[in-house]
Design a protein around this motif. Structure first.
Motif, PDB file in Angstrom:
ATOM      1  N   ASP A  13      52.086  34.814  40.096  1.00 16.15           N
ATOM      2  CA  ASP A  13      52.514  36.207  40.087  1.00 16.15           C
ATOM      3  C   ASP A  13      51.301  37.099  39.808  1.00 16.15           C
ATOM      4  O   ASP A  13      50.615  36.934  38.792  1.00 16.15           O
ATOM      5  N   SER A  14      51.033  38.051  40.699  1.00 15.77           N
ATOM      6  CA  SER A  14      49.849  38.898  40.528  1.00 15.77           C
ATOM      7  C   SER A  14      49.908  39.710  39.235  1.00 15.77           C
ATOM      8  O   SER A  14      48.871  40.095  38.693  1.00 15.77           O
ATOM      9  N   ASP A  15      51.109  39.974  38.728  1.00 18.33           N
ATOM     10  CA  ASP A  15      51.233  40.709  37.470  1.00 18.33           C
ATOM     11  C   ASP A  15      50.767  39.886  36.278  1.00 18.33           C
ATOM     12  O   ASP A  15      50.554  40.433  35.186  1.00 18.33           O
ATOM     13  N   LEU A  16      50.624  38.579  36.450  1.00 15.92           N
ATOM     14  CA  LEU A  16      50.184  37.709  35.360  1.00 15.92           C
ATOM     15  C   LEU A  16      48.697  37.385  35.419  1.00 15.92           C
ATOM     16  O   LEU A  16      48.203  36.577  34.639  1.00 15.92           O
ATOM     17  N   VAL A  17      47.983  38.031  36.344  1.00 10.34           N
ATOM     18  CA  VAL A  17      46.517  37.942  36.341  1.00 10.34           C
ATOM     19  C   VAL A  17      46.004  38.889  35.259  1.00 10.34           C
ATOM     20  O   VAL A  17      46.357  40.070  35.242  1.00 10.34           O
ATOM     21  N   THR A  18      45.185  38.405  34.358  1.00 10.33           N
ATOM     22  CA  THR A  18      44.743  39.248  33.251  1.00 10.33           C
ATOM     23  C   THR A  18      43.810  40.351  33.747  1.00 10.33           C
ATOM     24  O   THR A  18      43.091  40.174  34.745  1.00 10.33           O
ATOM     25  N   PRO A  19      43.784  41.491  33.069  1.00  5.23           N
ATOM     26  CA  PRO A  19      42.842  42.546  33.445  1.00  5.23           C
ATOM     27  C   PRO A  19      41.393  42.070  33.443  1.00  5.23           C
ATOM     28  O   PRO A  19      40.600  42.466  34.305  1.00  5.23           O
ATOM     29  N   LYS A  20      41.039  41.197  32.508  1.00  2.00           N
ATOM     30  CA  LYS A  20      39.664  40.700  32.455  1.00  2.00           C
ATOM     31  C   LYS A  20      39.334  39.875  33.693  1.00  2.00           C
ATOM     32  O   LYS A  20      38.232  39.990  34.265  1.00  2.00           O
ATOM     33  N   ALA A  21      40.280  39.051  34.145  1.00  2.00           N
ATOM     34  CA  ALA A  21      40.064  38.263  35.356  1.00  2.00           C
ATOM     35  C   ALA A  21      39.931  39.174  36.571  1.00  2.00           C
ATOM     36  O   ALA A  21      39.042  38.994  37.414  1.00  2.00           O
ATOM     37  N   ARG A  22      40.798  40.170  36.659  1.00  2.00           N
ATOM     38  CA  ARG A  22      40.754  41.098  37.789  1.00  2.00           C
ATOM     39  C   ARG A  22      39.428  41.870  37.817  1.00  2.00           C
ATOM     40  O   ARG A  22      38.809  42.032  38.876  1.00  2.00           O
ATOM     41  N   ASN A  23      38.976  42.334  36.652  1.00  2.00           N
ATOM     42  CA  ASN A  23      37.705  43.070  36.588  1.00  2.00           C
ATOM     43  C   ASN A  23      36.534  42.195  37.012  1.00  2.00           C
ATOM     44  O   ASN A  23      35.611  42.660  37.687  1.00  2.00           O
ATOM     45  N   ALA A  24      36.570  40.917  36.612  1.00  2.00           N
ATOM     46  CA  ALA A  24      35.487  40.012  36.977  1.00  2.00           C
ATOM     47  C   ALA A  24      35.463  39.771  38.486  1.00  2.00           C
ATOM     48  O   ALA A  24      34.394  39.759  39.109  1.00  2.00           O
ATOM     49  N   ILE A  25      36.633  39.593  39.084  1.00  2.00           N
ATOM     50  CA  ILE A  25      36.698  39.385  40.534  1.00  2.00           C
ATOM     51  C   ILE A  25      36.167  40.611  41.263  1.00  2.00           C
ATOM     52  O   ILE A  25      35.413  40.506  42.239  1.00  2.00           O
ATOM     53  N   GLU A  26      36.539  41.792  40.781  1.00  2.00           N
ATOM     54  CA  GLU A  26      36.070  43.023  41.421  1.00  2.00           C
ATOM     55  C   GLU A  26      34.547  43.160  41.345  1.00  2.00           C
ATOM     56  O   GLU A  26      33.922  43.758  42.231  1.00  2.00           O
ATOM     57  N   ALA A  27      33.945  42.578  40.318  1.00  2.00           N
ATOM     58  CA  ALA A  27      32.491  42.680  40.150  1.00  2.00           C
ATOM     59  C   ALA A  27      31.719  41.698  41.023  1.00  2.00           C
ATOM     60  O   ALA A  27      30.489  41.785  41.110  1.00  2.00           O
ATOM     61  N   CYS A  28      32.418  40.784  41.676  1.00  2.00           N
ATOM     62  CA  CYS A  28      31.763  39.709  42.415  1.00  2.00           C
ATOM     63  C   CYS A  28      31.567  40.060  43.887  1.00  2.00           C
ATOM     64  O   CYS A  28      32.328  40.828  44.472  1.00  2.00           O
ATOM     65  N   SER A  29      30.566  39.432  44.465  1.00  2.00           N
ATOM     66  CA  SER A  29      30.374  39.516  45.915  1.00  2.00           C
ATOM     67  C   SER A  29      30.946  38.295  46.611  1.00  2.00           C
ATOM     68  O   SER A  29      31.331  38.367  47.789  1.00  2.00           O
ATOM     69  N   ASP A  30      31.038  37.168  45.901  1.00  2.00           N
ATOM     70  CA  ASP A  30      31.449  35.901  46.514  1.00  2.00           C
ATOM     71  C   ASP A  30      32.520  35.221  45.670  1.00  2.00           C
ATOM     72  O   ASP A  30      32.396  35.158  44.429  1.00  2.00           O
ATOM     73  N   LEU A  31      33.546  34.695  46.354  1.00  2.00           N
ATOM     74  CA  LEU A  31      34.663  34.023  45.698  1.00  2.00           C
ATOM     75  C   LEU A  31      34.791  32.608  46.244  1.00  2.00           C
ATOM     76  O   LEU A  31      34.841  32.408  47.467  1.00  2.00           O
ATOM     77  N   VAL A  32      34.851  31.642  45.342  1.00  2.00           N
ATOM     78  CA  VAL A  32      34.988  30.236  45.728  1.00  2.00           C
ATOM     79  C   VAL A  32      36.315  29.733  45.180  1.00  2.00           C
ATOM     80  O   VAL A  32      36.590  29.848  43.975  1.00  2.00           O
ATOM     81  N   ALA A  33      37.161  29.167  46.060  1.00  2.00           N
ATOM     82  CA  ALA A  33      38.475  28.722  45.623  1.00  2.00           C
ATOM     83  C   ALA A  33      39.143  27.938  46.734  1.00  2.00           C
ATOM     84  O   ALA A  33      38.711  27.948  47.891  1.00  2.00           O
ATOM     85  N   TYR A  34      40.218  27.270  46.398  1.00  2.00           N
ATOM     86  CA  TYR A  34      41.191  26.796  47.386  1.00  2.00           C
ATOM     87  C   TYR A  34      41.864  28.044  47.952  1.00  2.00           C
ATOM     88  O   TYR A  34      42.249  28.946  47.214  1.00  2.00           O
TER      89      TYR A  34
END
Length: 259
Positions: A13-34
């Motif tokens: 659920d996107s509402d359960l993504v923490t603000p800190k996690a969201r801020n970190a993703i926004e600061a990134c240029s590259d995302l590695v994941a399944y």
């Protein structure tokens, strides 16, 4: 110094993504994941370079994230749930440990600044859905024997049973592995009543979520797949019904104070 965020994105659920996690993703240029994990995150992943490696490529995913960060790109390595629980964080530090021992091939990894950002785990999401199942001492056991010998897993299940822990089983079944959850059930039945409540949570917090509360003696591999988490109460866990609503809680011992 370059940055690698090691991020737990929660159960779905996107509402359960923490603000800190969201801020970190926004600061990134590259995302590695399944890839599924990036799909679940939605718009926050827009305008980023996506590096999607399939299930089974965990080592490649961790190496790629370290390589990208070492090359100067602010990078996120993302898993569902909490990335420190049966997930990618431990692999990142195992690779760093190997590099420190001279057994890996990229010394630049050691210059990467790493921040681990926790997320809500599947067992927490499931417990919340049914009330307060983790209200007293609990443990988790992965039933996957790909990396851990079954003899070790079986010993841990016996220990959880004799210690009367609430037990959350991760990886209860896969396409090639379908007997372990039935064996785990039979072991726990040696230590707690057949009526012990069991939560079967599939695709927790996602659009096709399904939740069932059954008895321990009803637990069977036929009702479980690789997207399912199973939590088994302890000998004190209670299943209560109020009309159409069901709850499971594990008391901490307040009963005497409530009388």
């Amino acid at each position: 110094m370059t940055q690698l965020f090691v991020i737990g994105a929660g159960p779905g659920d996107s509402d359960l993504v923490t603000p800190k996690a969201r801020n970190a993703i926004e600061a990134c240029s590259d995302l590695v994941a399944y890839g599924l994990y990036l799909d679940l995150l939605g718009d926050v992943c827009n305008d980023k370079a996506h590096h999607d490696l399939p299930l089974g490529e965990e080592i490649g995913r961790a190496k790629l994230a370290l390589d990208l960060a070492a090359s100067g790109k602010t990078t996120a390595l993302i898993s569902s749930g909490d990335i420190g629980i049966y997930a990618m964080a431990t692999l990142v530090f195992e690779l760093l440990d190997q590099q420190l021992q001279g057994k890996a091939d990229n010394p630049a990894w050691l210059d990467v600044e790493i921040e681990v950002i926790p997320g809500i785990s599947a067992m927490q999401a499931g417990a919340a859905r049914v009330g307060a199942m983790l209200g007293h001492d609990f443990c988790t056991v992965s039933l996957s024997d790909l990396l851990t010998p079954w003899e070790t897993i079986e010993k841990r299940i016996h220990s959880a049973g004799s210690g009367d822990f609430v037990v959350s089983f991760y990886n209860p079944k896969s396409r090639k592995r379908d007997w372990q959850i039935n064996t785990a059930r039979d072991i726990l039945l040696q230590y707690r009543p057949a009526s012990t409540p069991v939560l079967i949570g599939r695709q927790l917090t996602r659009e096709d979520e399904s939740i069932r509360i059954i008895r321990l003696d009803q637990l069977h591999a036929d009702d479980i797949d690789m997207f399912t988490m199973v939590s088994v109460g302890n000998s004190e866990s209670r299943h209560i019904v109020n009309g159409s609503r069901e709850w499971v809680y594990t008391p901490r011992g307040y009963r005497k104070k409530l009388v």
